[in-house]
Design an enzyme around this catalytic site. Structure first.
Site, PDB file in Angstrom:
ATOM      1  CE  LYS A 194      -3.666  -2.566  -0.454  1.00  0.00           C
ATOM      2  NZ  LYS A 194      -4.326  -2.455  -1.779  1.00  0.00           N
ATOM      3  CG  ASP A 257      -3.777  -0.570  -6.733  1.00  0.00           C
ATOM      4  OD1 ASP A 257      -3.512  -0.460  -5.952  1.00  0.00           O
ATOM      5  OD2 ASP A 257      -3.668   0.010  -8.324  1.00  0.00           O
ATOM      6  CD  GLU A 261      -3.599   3.036  -9.840  1.00  0.00           C
ATOM      7  OE1 GLU A 261      -2.965   3.458  -9.104  1.00  0.00           O
ATOM      8  OE2 GLU A 261      -3.624   3.100 -11.568  1.00  0.00           O
TER       9      GLU A 261
END
Length: 523
Positions: A194, A257, A261
């Site tokens: 992470k 993910d 982002e």
């Protein structure tokens, strides 16, 4: 979702109406014969974790039983960290860590990996397909686009019964979008740090002095042929130095993910900072002060406050007057943020965003990745950082808009069925503990461009969308702060949000070392 046609805005929970088709399935739990798993109650749900630490390195030979060589394929964002961390953790065990690079890369001459001890002469460096063919665990860290272009040759090189390791589920998303699957004779596992690669390495090195320092990871077992894939994945995470390893699924990981982002981790915060800077300047604030009240405020007191005392503390520590400003900004930003986030999640879950990354990568020969720090905001920022003030107060407008965007992302991921630990990591913890410190250190380009190519492309694509919609829908409501509306229900939802109790649990699982003091070593 913002109302653009005169209708009443949608309630936050109605985002789930649009996500039914894309809801993920929760992980079903796991068993380990090597490590000790621990149950945590988080947001009213039970999840299982494994705590790491150097005292567990002695268990790695058992976790990797039958594995004689681990091939780390690629030297990008994660390659240097993962190859060195695993090599150091496995020293003296007889398990070799070998780096695999493209043949054309090896032919170019001396490579930076040789300065880190990976050499052909020592048998720890080779051509990528040769390394894949001879490895029992192949950790695929080449770019996502390269994985999508070369997966057939990669699958062909892998030994039957071996382990394919991924640190991102992009390849699964690509295979699903084209109706393909992983070969049935492979074990397919994932360990996903992470934080960006330099952080994974730097905090691992800090762990030599502070046991448990490192970057938390999630892990997934997508395909288990050997019956030992869970222990292999957990061994990989422990070997990387993960203080706490959470369970997820490969599908849930790539959706959260890639989406995260593009959202608050990179794209949304970039777009929001651009808009906030212009907003403050329009309202008569000096440009240097505008940078401080936007970027420096987010990367400084807001990030530190969230990391150590939670989101709600940012609000509760304000004066009554500032709370009102926060509430107005929160009200103005929540629905525009949710509108873009809904679209973004659907693009990721449907595979369209994955296809966009692949297509964009094909255009690099014509148009390489461009600059993102040429605007006035970041030029001003270069000068501000040279003489950063000792103390930076929390600006209530900045805090309101930033937390509204962050909570909107949490609402969406929760509605889409993601584990609460994953929601917290992909929307909050990675932002304030791993990524924002890089923006504080050298600006937005340093933060974004230390990440993967997929993240870099996604941030560039979606940041302007956030900037535009905030400019069109949020900032006009704040033009006259004295009359800006407050949505009492939205504020009540924020004050009583489940994410606060989730973060209290996650706070106890934070690594004992902050990345911030160590950024100077990365410059």
């Amino acid at each position: 979702m913002a109302a653009t046609n005169g209708s009443a805005p949608l309630a936050p929970a109605l985002s789930r109406t649009y996500l039914t088709e894309y809801r993920v399935h929760e992980a079903s739990g796991f068993d380990t014969k090597v490590f000790t798993k621990e149950k945590i109650s988080i947001g009213g749900k039970d999840e299982w974790i494994v705590r790491g630490g150097r005292h567990l390195f002695s268990k790695l030979p058992e976790a990797f039983s039958g594995i004689k060589q681990i091939g780390v394929i690629g030297w990008g964002s994660q390659g240097p960290a993962q190859s060195q961390n695993l090599r150091d953790s496995l020293e003296g065990t007889g398990i070799k860590v070998k780096l695999g690079l493209r043949s054309e890369t090896l032919k170019k001459g001396r490579h930076p990996c040789e300065d880190k001890g990976f050499t052909e002469a020592s048998g720890t460096l080779g051509e990528m397909y040769d390394v894949i063919a001879e490895s029992d665990l192949s950790i695929l860290l080449i770019s996502d686009a390269a994985q999508s272009e070369n997966y057939e040759q990669i699958f062909k090189a892998l030994k039957g019964g071996s382990y394919l390791g991924l640190s991102h589920g992009f390849l699964l998303g690509h295979l699903k979008s084209i109706g393909q699957t992983f070969p049935k004779d492979l074990n397919v596992i994932a360990v996903c740090p992470k934080g960006m690669g330099p952080s994974v390495r730097r905090l691992y090195e800090q762990g030599r002095e502070v046991n448990g320092a490192g970057i938390n990871c999630s892990f997934a077992v997508h395909q288990d042929v050997s019956g030992r894939s869970t222990d292999v994945a957990l061994g990989w995470a422990v070997g990387l130095g993960s203080p706490v390893t959470f369970q997820t699924t490969l599908e849930s990981e790539y959706k959260s993910d890639i989406f995260g982002e593009r959202g608050i981790l990179l794209g949304a915060v970039h777009g929001l900072c651009e808009g906030l800077f212009r907003y403050f300047v329009r309202n008569g604030v000096d440009k240097a002060e505008a940078y401080i009240r936007s970027v420096e405020c987010i990367t400084g007191p807001i990030s530190k406050g969230i990391s150590h005392t939670g989101l709600l503390s940012i609000y509760t520590n304000m004066s009554d007057a500032d709370k009102k400003l926060f509430e107005k900004a929160y009200t103005a930003a929540y629905h525009p943020a949710m509108e873009i986030l809904l679209e973004c999640y659907e693009e990721v879950a449907s595979g369209r965003e994955i296809a966009s990354v692949i297509d964009h990568s094909k255009r690099f020969r014509l148009y390489p990745i461009g600059k993102i720090d040429s605007t006035e905001l970041w030029q001003v920022g270069d000068k501000v950082r040279e003489a950063r003030p000792a103390t930076i107060p929390v600006d209530p407008v900045t805090a309101g808009m930033y937390l509204a965007t962050m909570v909107a992302q949490c609402d969406l991921l929760m509605d889409a069925g993601h584990a609460y630990s994953e929601v917290a990591n992909e929307s909050i913890i990675e932002a304030v503990d791993s990524l924002n410190p890089y923006m504080a250190f050298k600006g937005v380009a340093y933060m974004v461009d230390n990440c993967s190519r997929t993240a870099r492309l996604g941030s560039r694509k979606w940041a302007p969308r956030f900037d535009y919609l905030f400019e069109q829908q949020a900032f006009p409501k704040l033009a006259d702060l004295s009359s800006a509306p407050i949505d009492a229900q939205l504020i009540s939802d924020f004050r009583n949000h489940k994410i606060h109790s989730v973060m209290k649990v996650c706070a106890d699982l934070r690594p004992p070392v902050d990345i911030v003091p160590h950024l100077t070593h990365l410059g």
